[in-house]
Design a protein around this motif. Structure first.
Motif, mmCIF file in Angstrom:
data_model
loop_
_atom_site.group_PDB
_atom_site.id
_atom_site.type_symbol
_atom_site.label_atom_id
_atom_site.label_comp_id
_atom_site.label_asym_id
_atom_site.label_seq_id
_atom_site.Cartn_x
_atom_site.Cartn_y
_atom_site.Cartn_z
ATOM 1 N N THR A 18 14.659 26.433 -79.544
ATOM 2 C CA THR A 18 14.199 26.806 -78.205
ATOM 3 C C THR A 18 12.888 26.115 -77.863
ATOM 4 O OG1 THR A 18 15.252 28.968 -78.441
ATOM 5 C CG2 THR A 18 13.572 28.754 -76.726
ATOM 6 N N GLU A 19 11.940 26.139 -78.785
ATOM 7 C CA GLU A 19 10.635 25.520 -78.535
ATOM 8 C C GLU A 19 10.764 24.012 -78.341
ATOM 9 O OE1 GLU A 19 6.178 25.160 -80.525
ATOM 10 O OE2 GLU A 19 7.743 26.261 -81.599
ATOM 11 N N GLU A 22 12.370 23.128 -74.969
ATOM 12 C CA GLU A 22 11.424 23.271 -73.861
ATOM 13 C C GLU A 22 10.444 22.110 -73.824
ATOM 14 O OE1 GLU A 22 9.638 27.113 -74.389
ATOM 15 O OE2 GLU A 22 11.425 28.175 -73.695
ATOM 16 N N ARG A 23 9.934 21.720 -74.981
ATOM 17 C CA ARG A 23 8.945 20.631 -75.044
ATOM 18 C C ARG A 23 9.543 19.283 -74.659
ATOM 19 N NH1 ARG A 23 4.954 21.109 -80.179
ATOM 20 N NH2 ARG A 23 4.162 23.213 -79.821
ATOM 21 N N ASP A 25 12.284 18.953 -72.783
ATOM 22 C CA ASP A 25 12.946 19.113 -71.488
ATOM 23 C C ASP A 25 14.418 18.705 -71.573
ATOM 24 O OD1 ASP A 25 13.060 19.918 -68.837
ATOM 25 O OD2 ASP A 25 12.612 17.905 -68.082
ATOM 26 N N GLN A 28 19.056 23.668 -74.462
ATOM 27 C CA GLN A 28 19.265 24.106 -75.839
ATOM 28 C C GLN A 28 20.652 23.701 -76.318
ATOM 29 O OE1 GLN A 28 18.259 28.159 -76.851
ATOM 30 N NE2 GLN A 28 16.653 28.202 -75.297
#
Length: 72
Positions: A18-19, A22-23, A25, A28
């Motif tokens: 998940t992290e 997000e980083r 872009d 998932q």
């Protein structure tokens, strides 16, 4: 064949799917496909972002292994 070691690098950096998604872009779902070796291709811009966030080289993520058929 090309083996994806993304899960190994994520574990070394203690970063969750998940992290990282997000980083970088990226969804998932798409990152999971790549991580599990089911992807057919990866864009250089995506690989660049992953390497930036995991502070690694492309060779830390991508590995070539000879197929059994190639070795004959």
């Amino acid at each position: 064949m090309i083996v994806i070691n993304l899960d190994v690098m994520m574990a070394k950096r203690k970063m969750s799917l998940t992290e990282l998604a997000e980083r970088v872009d990226i969804t998932q779902a798409n990152l999971s496909i790549l991580k599990n070796g089911r992807g057919k291709a990866v864009r250089f811009v995506t690989l660049n972002s992953i390497c930036r966030e995991l502070n690694c080289q492309p060779g830390d993520i991508l590995e070539y292994r000879e197929d059994e058929e190639d070795g004959k």
